[in-house]
Design a protein around this motif. Structure first.
Motif, mmCIF file in Angstrom:
data_model
loop_
_atom_site.group_PDB
_atom_site.id
_atom_site.type_symbol
_atom_site.label_atom_id
_atom_site.label_comp_id
_atom_site.label_asym_id
_atom_site.label_seq_id
_atom_site.Cartn_x
_atom_site.Cartn_y
_atom_site.Cartn_z
ATOM 1 N N LYS A 1 43.251 41.544 48.467
ATOM 2 C CA LYS A 1 43.651 42.928 48.812
ATOM 3 C C LYS A 1 43.001 43.535 50.043
ATOM 4 C CE LYS A 1 39.528 44.640 46.030
ATOM 5 N NZ LYS A 1 39.218 43.188 45.566
ATOM 6 N N SER A 2 42.106 42.914 50.549
ATOM 7 C CA SER A 2 41.406 43.337 51.641
ATOM 8 C C SER A 2 42.171 42.647 52.979
ATOM 9 C CB SER A 2 39.909 43.019 51.970
ATOM 10 O OG SER A 2 39.052 43.764 50.985
ATOM 11 N N VAL B 1 41.891 50.399 50.220
ATOM 12 C CA VAL B 1 41.596 49.460 49.269
ATOM 13 C C VAL B 1 40.319 49.971 48.660
ATOM 14 C CG1 VAL B 1 40.484 47.384 49.361
ATOM 15 C CG2 VAL B 1 42.505 47.454 50.542
#
Length: 250
Positions: free
Chosen positions: A56-57, A208
């Motif tokens: 995700k990051s 995020v």
């Protein structure tokens, strides 16, 4: 499996196609993104979630032009980020992207007002005073503009960071765990401001987070696991996000 989210009737703030990101080489190579296809409609508040190591990051850093991709394309509006050289990418990030990070990233020697207007000053631009007044009033900062960061609470400092991100009217604001350093009350204030920015100002936001409560402020939650998209939630609640993450082992 990679899930493609189609929003054919809406203007897109960001579009990603076939994103792959590899780290390392040979036996140590790790694939963090595995052919991700994803659309982010303009004016929408989207949260990206998944277990630790889900990518995700990495996805956010690539979408924001903070990291390069191994393969695939990213479009910000009508501009292909993945085709820009370093100089053009730096200018695009300055002019068309806003950032709100977990660390507030304020200059300690500058007032709140100077921190908010710093990107415009560095670009040699002129501050839109009416817009500045609107966002600082909306964010509840009018009585704090002459204060330096150490004279502000954590929530106030993050609101300064949000105002700084909004000032240039960017195409999209990226938030990387923007409430991670805040207590629950201050975090709720900042998330409420981001939600307001999207719903009332039409700002596109991609955040995020690992926090189901934070994600519940978004219009949509995109779920990732092992470098792939595995689903999404519309009109998420903290409970629905928590249940979805539990299925992923997060």
């Amino acid at each position: 499996m990679t899930t493609t989210t189609q929003h054919t009737q809406q203007t897109l703030a960001v579009q990603a196609r076939g994103l792959r990101k590899n780290f390392g080489k040979g036996d140590t190579e790790v694939t963090a993104l595995k052919g991700v296809d994803l659309d982010f409609p303009a004016g929408q508040f989207t949260a990206i979630m998944g277990p630790s190591g889900s990518g995700k990051s990495t996805l956010m850093h690539c979408l924001a032009g903070l990291d390069t991709v191994t393969a695939g394309t990213i479009h910000l509006g009508g501009t292909e980020l993945t085709a820009l050289n370093d100089k053009a990418l730096t200018q695009l990030r300055r002019d068309r992207i806003g950032f709100v990070f977990q660390a507030f990233n304020l200059v300690p020697t500058l007032s709140a007002e100077a921190n908010i207007t710093l990107p415009v000053a560095l670009a040699g631009g002129t501050v839109d005073k009416e817009w500045f007044q609107y966002i600082t009033t909306t964010l509840g900062l009018n009585g704090r503009l002459k204060h330096k960061p150490h004279e502000l609470s954590g929530g106030q400092q993050q609101r300064v960071a949000v105002a700084r991100a909004l000032l240039t009217r960017p195409d999209v604001i990226f938030g990387d765990e923007p409430t991670g350093n805040l207590d629950s009350r201050s975090g709720a204030e900042v998330l409420g401001m981001l939600q307001h920015s999207s719903r009332e100002m039409g700002q596109s936001i991609i955040m995020v987070t690992h926090d189901p409560v934070a994600a519940s402020y978004a219009d949509r939650v995109v779920l990732m696991n092992d470098g792939e998209l595995v689903g999404e939630l519309l009109e998420p609640t903290a409970d629905s996000v928590l249940a979805s993450l539990a299925k992923l082992g997060a």
